[in-house]
Design a protein around this motif. Structure first.
Motif, PDB file in Angstrom:
ATOM      1  N   PHE A 189      -3.438   4.366 -28.380  1.00 47.49           N
ATOM      2  CA  PHE A 189      -1.964   4.351 -28.450  1.00 47.49           C
ATOM      3  C   PHE A 189      -1.518   5.199 -29.640  1.00 47.49           C
ATOM      4  N   GLU A 190      -2.204   5.014 -30.785  1.00 50.25           N
ATOM      5  CA  GLU A 190      -1.913   5.810 -31.985  1.00 50.25           C
ATOM      6  C   GLU A 190      -2.066   7.304 -31.699  1.00 50.25           C
ATOM      7  N   ALA A 191      -3.216   7.644 -31.111  1.00 51.29           N
ATOM      8  CA  ALA A 191      -3.509   9.054 -30.820  1.00 51.29           C
ATOM      9  C   ALA A 191      -2.440   9.609 -29.879  1.00 51.29           C
ATOM     10  N   PHE A 192      -2.006   8.785 -28.954  1.00 54.12           N
ATOM     11  CA  PHE A 192      -1.008   9.242 -27.964  1.00 54.12           C
ATOM     12  C   PHE A 192       0.306   9.606 -28.641  1.00 54.12           C
ATOM     13  N   GLN A 193       0.643   8.888 -29.725  1.00 53.43           N
ATOM     14  CA  GLN A 193       1.928   9.132 -30.404  1.00 53.43           C
ATOM     15  C   GLN A 193       2.061  10.580 -30.873  1.00 53.43           C
ATOM     16  N   GLY A 194       0.898  11.185 -31.195  1.00 58.48           N
ATOM     17  CA  GLY A 194       0.932  12.555 -31.675  1.00 58.48           C
ATOM     18  C   GLY A 194       0.964  13.592 -30.547  1.00 58.48           C
ATOM     19  N   ARG A 195       0.883  13.121 -29.288  1.00 60.60           N
ATOM     20  CA  ARG A 195       0.807  14.068 -28.171  1.00 60.60           C
ATOM     21  C   ARG A 195       2.173  14.323 -27.562  1.00 60.60           C
ATOM     22  N   ASP A 196       2.259  15.480 -26.914  1.00 58.11           N
ATOM     23  CA  ASP A 196       3.470  15.794 -26.180  1.00 58.11           C
ATOM     24  C   ASP A 196       3.128  15.594 -24.708  1.00 58.11           C
ATOM     25  N   TRP A 197       3.398  14.432 -24.194  1.00 56.82           N
ATOM     26  CA  TRP A 197       2.946  14.053 -22.844  1.00 56.82           C
ATOM     27  C   TRP A 197       3.796  14.670 -21.747  1.00 56.82           C
ATOM     28  N   MET A 198       3.121  15.479 -20.914  1.00 56.24           N
ATOM     29  CA  MET A 198       3.755  16.004 -19.715  1.00 56.24           C
ATOM     30  C   MET A 198       2.743  15.798 -18.597  1.00 56.24           C
ATOM     31  N   ALA A 199       3.151  15.070 -17.549  1.00 61.70           N
ATOM     32  CA  ALA A 199       2.211  14.725 -16.474  1.00 61.70           C
ATOM     33  C   ALA A 199       1.482  15.966 -15.960  1.00 61.70           C
ATOM     34  N   GLU A 200       2.228  17.046 -15.777  1.00 56.64           N
ATOM     35  CA  GLU A 200       1.616  18.246 -15.154  1.00 56.64           C
ATOM     36  C   GLU A 200       0.616  18.942 -16.076  1.00 56.64           C
ATOM     37  N   GLU A 201       0.712  18.643 -17.403  1.00 56.54           N
ATOM     38  CA  GLU A 201      -0.238  19.258 -18.337  1.00 56.54           C
ATOM     39  C   GLU A 201      -1.571  18.528 -18.362  1.00 56.54           C
ATOM     40  N   TRP A 202      -1.573  17.313 -17.803  1.00 55.83           N
ATOM     41  CA  TRP A 202      -2.841  16.592 -17.747  1.00 55.83           C
ATOM     42  C   TRP A 202      -3.540  16.948 -16.438  1.00 55.83           C
ATOM     43  N   SER A 203      -4.116  18.140 -16.454  1.00 58.58           N
ATOM     44  CA  SER A 203      -4.809  18.687 -15.289  1.00 58.58           C
ATOM     45  C   SER A 203      -6.067  17.865 -15.029  1.00 58.58           C
ATOM     46  N   PRO A 204      -6.665  17.985 -13.834  1.00 55.47           N
ATOM     47  CA  PRO A 204      -7.934  17.291 -13.556  1.00 55.47           C
ATOM     48  C   PRO A 204      -8.989  17.637 -14.612  1.00 55.47           C
ATOM     49  N   GLU A 205      -8.995  18.875 -15.107  1.00 64.26           N
ATOM     50  CA  GLU A 205     -10.000  19.291 -16.113  1.00 64.26           C
ATOM     51  C   GLU A 205      -9.762  18.556 -17.429  1.00 64.26           C
ATOM     52  N   ARG A 206      -8.518  18.421 -17.818  1.00 61.70           N
ATOM     53  CA  ARG A 206      -8.216  17.749 -19.090  1.00 61.70           C
ATOM     54  C   ARG A 206      -8.588  16.259 -19.012  1.00 61.70           C
ATOM     55  N   ILE A 207      -8.306  15.654 -17.872  1.00 61.57           N
ATOM     56  CA  ILE A 207      -8.660  14.237 -17.682  1.00 61.57           C
ATOM     57  C   ILE A 207     -10.186  14.091 -17.719  1.00 61.57           C
ATOM     58  N   GLU A 208     -10.868  14.999 -17.045  1.00 68.24           N
ATOM     59  CA  GLU A 208     -12.339  14.965 -17.031  1.00 68.24           C
ATOM     60  C   GLU A 208     -12.881  15.102 -18.456  1.00 68.24           C
ATOM     61  N   ALA A 209     -12.252  15.976 -19.257  1.00 65.05           N
ATOM     62  CA  ALA A 209     -12.707  16.186 -20.638  1.00 65.05           C
ATOM     63  C   ALA A 209     -12.531  14.900 -21.450  1.00 65.05           C
ATOM     64  N   TRP A 210     -11.398  14.215 -21.268  1.00 64.94           N
ATOM     65  CA  TRP A 210     -11.172  12.941 -21.981  1.00 64.94           C
ATOM     66  C   TRP A 210     -12.243  11.932 -21.575  1.00 64.94           C
ATOM     67  N   MET A 211     -12.539  11.891 -20.268  1.00 55.33           N
ATOM     68  CA  MET A 211     -13.535  10.928 -19.769  1.00 55.33           C
ATOM     69  C   MET A 211     -14.928  11.246 -20.332  1.00 55.33           C
ATOM     70  N   THR A 212     -15.268  12.520 -20.361  1.00 54.38           N
ATOM     71  CA  THR A 212     -16.598  12.912 -20.861  1.00 54.38           C
ATOM     72  C   THR A 212     -16.729  12.532 -22.328  1.00 54.38           C
ATOM     73  N   GLU A 213     -15.718  12.881 -23.108  1.00 54.94           N
ATOM     74  CA  GLU A 213     -15.743  12.588 -24.542  1.00 54.94           C
ATOM     75  C   GLU A 213     -15.900  11.082 -24.791  1.00 54.94           C
ATOM     76  N   ASN A 214     -15.190  10.267 -24.028  1.00 54.23           N
ATOM     77  CA  ASN A 214     -15.189   8.833 -24.293  1.00 54.23           C
ATOM     78  C   ASN A 214     -16.326   8.073 -23.614  1.00 54.23           C
ATOM     79  N   ARG A 215     -16.928   8.678 -22.602  1.00 54.86           N
ATOM     80  CA  ARG A 215     -18.130   8.099 -21.997  1.00 54.86           C
ATOM     81  C   ARG A 215     -19.264   8.084 -23.011  1.00 54.86           C
ATOM     82  N   GLU A 216     -19.308   9.138 -23.807  1.00 49.27           N
ATOM     83  CA  GLU A 216     -20.447   9.352 -24.690  1.00 49.27           C
ATOM     84  C   GLU A 216     -20.320   8.636 -26.026  1.00 49.27           C
ATOM     85  N   GLU A 217     -19.137   8.215 -26.359  1.00 46.11           N
ATOM     86  CA  GLU A 217     -18.909   7.602 -27.678  1.00 46.11           C
ATOM     87  C   GLU A 217     -19.697   6.328 -27.886  1.00 46.11           C
TER      88      GLU A 217
END
Ligand SMILES: C[C@@]1(CC(=O)O)C2=NC(=C\c3[nH]c(c(CCC(=O)O)c3CC(=O)O)Cc3[nH]c(c(CC(=O)O)c3CCC(=O)O)/C=C3\N/C(=C\2)[C@@H](CCC(=O)O)[C@]3(C)CC(=O)O)/[C@H]1CCC(=O)O
Ligand SMILES: NC(=O)c1ccc[n+]([C@@H]2O[C@H](COP(=O)([O-])OP(=O)(O)OC[C@H]3O[C@@H](n4cnc5c(N)ncnc54)[C@H](O)[C@@H]3O)[C@@H](O)[C@H]2O)c1
Length: 217
Positions: A189-217
């Motif tokens: 939630f904190e991290a989200f506050q710093g983002r400029d959220w636009m649904a169309e900017e969260w492409s399938p690739e960007r979502i996949e990147a978030w998932m990959t990063e957090n799968r490995e943590e």
């Protein structure tokens, strides 16, 4: 003392009956319309805000006193006239038909009561004092409104989008749970506050990147 069960009702397209058209009915009807219910109001007269809603066809107004049989076909009933006997008659009729009913002047006679509500897009906070002090419930809700600020609405839109994608893309239950927990964490939630959220900017690739990063943590 009743211990009320808080639940969230999906009223979209459901026929709800409000008996009476005064100040209390106005509040109940506004909440029902916000929840996309179909509203019928039975009352010889309507308070100012309601007349416009009836004229615009947003509510179905039966311009007369409550009569036996009026609760037939309703999914939910609010008895909110200024006449105790009439409210009691509506409560009796609804209960006999197994329709949940609320009595504005006699909470214990009905099946449910209405909380004070704060909404922020997909976030709903409901406050009840179990009838002890409705004005206090409204005051607590107002304080929470200030406390919550504006940040949750876009965050929950993002959460909804991400959650749907994770449920669709990650078949392994343990990893899925880990990602969903991470998504709902205060840090995210904190991290989200710093983002400029636009649904169309969260492409399938960007979502996949978030998932990959957090799968490995
Ligand atoms: C929250 C809210 C939601 C809504 O109505 O949708 C709501 N009442 C609101 C306002 C409000 N109501 C009253 C006042 C005057 C100040 C005071 O009395 O405190 C104010 C304040 C104002 O008007 O600013 C008077 C009152 N209310 C009830 C009675 C009858 C009785 O107590 O027996 C009487 C006395 C009549 C008399 O005899 O004079 C009964 C109920 N009112 C409830 C809900 C349910 C319990 C909620 C809970 O605490 O859990 C319950 C039990 C049944 C029900 O209606 O569902 C809404 C705030 C919306 C907002 O602004 O956010
Ligand atoms: N639950 C709450 O939050 C709350 C708050 C204040 C008051 N109350 C209680 O709720 C009752 C209603 O409050 P209000 O401020 O809306 O009153 P009000 O006097 O503004 O409105 C009463 C409404 O009932 C209608 N009515 C009267 N007789 C009727 C009948 N036979 N059939 C259908 N409609 C009829 C009137 O035309 C009017 O529109 C009060 O008597 C009070 O006991 C509840």
């Amino acid at each position: 003392m009743a211990v009320y069960l808080p639940i969230m009702l999906d009223c979209r397209g459901r026929r709800c009956l409000v008996v009476g058209g005064g100040a209390v009915a106005v509040r109940k009807i506004r909440s029902l319309l916000e929840a996309q219910a179909l509203v019928t109001v039975v009352s010889p007269a309507l308070a100012p805000g309601l007349e416009e809603l009836a004229a615009a066809g947003a509510v179905d107004w039966r311009r007369r006193a409550f009569a036996p049989g009026d609760t037939a076909g309703a999914w939910l009933v609010f008895a909110a006239t200024g006449d105790r006997e009439v409210n009691a008659a509506a409560v009796r009729e609804a209960k006999a038909a197994g329709i949940p009913v609320s009595a504005a002047d006699d909470p214990e006679a009905g099946d449910f009561i209405s909380p004070a509500v704060v909404r922020r897009g997909r976030l709903t906070v409901a406050v009840s004092t179990s009838g002890a002090g409705p004005g206090a419930a409204a005051g607590i809700a107002a304080a929470l409104e200030d406390f919550l600020g504006e940040g949750y609405e876009p965050y929950l839109d993002w959460l909804h989008r991400m959650r749907s994608e994770i449920k669709r893309r990650e078949p392994r239950p343990e990893i899925r749970r880990k990602l969903l927990r991470k998504l709902a964490s205060p840090e995210e939630f904190e991290a989200f506050q710093g983002r400029d959220w636009m649904a169309e900017e969260w492409s399938p690739e960007r979502i996949e990147a978030w998932m990959t990063e957090n799968r490995e943590e």
